[in-house]
Write an enzyme that holds these catalytic residues in place. Structure first.
Site, PDB file in Angstrom:
ATOM      1  N   TYR A 253      40.426  43.875  47.423  1.00 54.45           N
ATOM      2  CA  TYR A 253      38.294  43.493  47.668  1.00 54.45           C
ATOM      3  C   TYR A 253      37.705  44.398  48.252  1.00 54.45           C
ATOM      4  CZ  TYR A 253      40.018  39.000  44.078  1.00 54.45           C
ATOM      5  OH  TYR A 253      40.807  38.226  43.710  1.00 54.45           O
ATOM      6  N   HIS A 261      35.001  41.965  41.951  1.00 51.67           N
ATOM      7  CA  HIS A 261      36.707  42.326  41.303  1.00 51.67           C
ATOM      8  C   HIS A 261      37.395  43.041  41.991  1.00 51.67           C
ATOM      9  CE1 HIS A 261      35.159  40.309  37.340  1.00 51.67           C
ATOM     10  NE2 HIS A 261      34.598  40.926  37.116  1.00 51.67           N
ATOM     11  N   LYS A 292      42.896  47.299  36.926  1.00 55.66           N
ATOM     12  CA  LYS A 292      43.386  47.650  38.337  1.00 55.66           C
ATOM     13  C   LYS A 292      44.077  49.150  38.537  1.00 55.66           C
ATOM     14  CE  LYS A 292      42.703  43.315  39.521  1.00 55.66           C
ATOM     15  NZ  LYS A 292      41.009  42.916  37.680  1.00 55.66           N
TER      16      LYS A 292
END
Length: 316
Positions: A253, A261, A292
Site C-alpha cells: 500500500y 487500496h 493491481k
C-alpha cells in the site's frame, strides 16, 4: 516499550494503545483476529488481539520498538481462581456504579432544592391571597363575628386556626434528605469490557535469532527471503499486509490501508530460482483482474532488492 506475546509462532498484541502506536508511528498494521464482545458470531469485523506477521514482529524487535516475550502456558488449575477474580472485579464495578449514581442524584436534588422551596412559598402565598379575597366579599358584620370567634380574648389564634396551618404545609411535598437510594437494577448497569491484557508475571523475553517452539521461523530460508523484501519495502515508506488470497506474499500500500487500496501484489523469489511461465502468466492476469500490479521481488547477494512490475495486457 511495547510488548508482543509470542506463542507457537503467532505474535499477538493485546493493548489497544499499542495497536494504535504501531499503526500511526511505525507503519505496521497487522490483522485483528479476536471476536467482538457484542458480535461474536460474525467475522466481517474483528477486534483485539492484533496478529502480526513473523516479518513484522522481527522488524519491530530488530529496531527496538517492541519486546518479544513467550506467553506462559495456561494452567487449568488456575481457571477457578481467575474466574473468581473476574467476578469480584465485576461486583466491585457494580457497587461503584451504584455509588456514583446515588451521588449524581443527590447532587441533582441539591441543585433543585432552592427551586422547590420557592415553588412551595409561591403556592402558599397564592392560597392565602385566594382565601383573603373570599373573606373580603362577605358582610362586615359577618366578618367581625367570624374574626371574633377565631381569636381569644388575649389575641391568640384559636385551636382550629392552629390546626389549619400545618395541614396547608403538609399538602405539598417537603424537601429534605433522602432516607435511602434504591440501587439500580443489574440490567441498567454497565459491564466493563477490557481493552488490554496485563503483562504476564512469568513472561520471559524471546530471542528471535534462536529457533524455538514459540519462534520456529529463525534460520528458515523462506522466512529470511520474505523478511529481506519486507524490510526493504517498509524502509521505502510502504505499508504491507498478507496477500494469501491474491496469490502473493504481501500486499503493498502507498499509505495506511484504512485510506488506500493496495497498488501491488508482491511475490518473493530467490535470485537463482526459476519462475515457471504458467505461474507468471496466472499471477499477472490475477493482478490485472483485481486492478493491481504484480511485483516480482528478488534480493541480490549485495543486499539490494530487484523489483520487476508485471501487468497483463489482453490482445486488441
Amino acid at each position: 516499550m511495547l510488548v508482543v506475546e509470542v506463542a507457537n509462532g503467532r505474535s499477538l498484541v493485546w493493548g489497544a494503545e499499542a495497536v494504535q502506536a504501531l499503526r500511526e508511528r511505525l507503519g505496521v498494521g497487522g490483522r485483528t483476529v479476536g471476536a467482538l464482545p457484542r458480535g461474536p458470531r460474525q467475522n466481517s469485523r474483528l477486534g483485539l488481539p492484533l496478529l502480526l506477521l513473523p516479518e513484522e514482529a522481527r522488524l519491530l524487535a530488530e529496531i527496538g520498538a517492541v519486546t518479544l516475550v513467550s506467553a506462559p502456558r495456561p494452567d487449568p488449575r488456575n481457571h477457578g481462581l481467575a474466574l473468581a477474580s473476574f467476578k469480584r472485579q465485576q461486583e466491585q464495578s457494580f457497587q461503584d456504579q451504584n455509588t456514583l449514581a446515588a451521588e449524581a442524584r443527590e447532587t441533582r436534588r441539591q441543585e433543585l432544592l432552592e427551586k422547590i422551596v420557592e415553588g412551595q412559598a409561591a403556592k402558599k402565598q397564592k392560597l392565602e391571597q385566594d382565601s383573603g379575597a373570599d373573606e373580603g366579599g362577605q358582610e362586615a358584620g359577618g366578618s367581625e363575628a367570624t374574626q371574633g370567634s377565631e381569636t381569644s380574648d388575649d389575641g391568640q389564634p384559636s385551636a382550629e386556626q392552629e390546626g389549619a396551618a400545618p395541614s396547608l404545609d403538609s399538602s405539598s411535598p417537603q424537601p429534605g434528605p433522602s432516607n435511602g437510594v434504591t440501587p439500580l437494577p443489574r440490567s441498567a448497569l454497565l459491564i466493563q469490557l477490557a481493552t488490554a491484557r496485563p503483562r504476564p508475571v512469568k513472561a520471559k523475553p524471546l530471542d528471535w535469532r534462536v529457533q524455538s517452539k514459540d519462534w520456529p521461523h529463525a534460520g528458515r530460508p523462506a522466512h529470511e527471503l520474505r523478511y529481506s523484501i519486507y524490510r526493504d519495502l517498509w524502509e521505502r515508506g510502504f505499508f504491507l499486509s498478507a496477500a494469501g488470497k491474491f496469490g502473493g506474499d504481501f500486499l503493498v500500500y502507498p499509505g495506511d490501508p484504512l485510506r488506500f487500496h493496495a497498488h501491488y501484489i508482491a511475490q518473493c523469489w530467490s535470485a537463482e530460482d526459476p519462475i515457471p511461465l504458467q505461474d507468471l502468466v496466472s499471477a499477472g492476469r490475477l493482478g490485472t483482474s483485481v486492478r493491481k500490479t504484480l511485483l516480482l521481488c528478488s534480493p541480490q547477494p549485495d543486499g539490494k532488492v530487484v523489483y520487476t512490475s508485471l501487468q497483463w495486457a489482453s490482445l486488441q
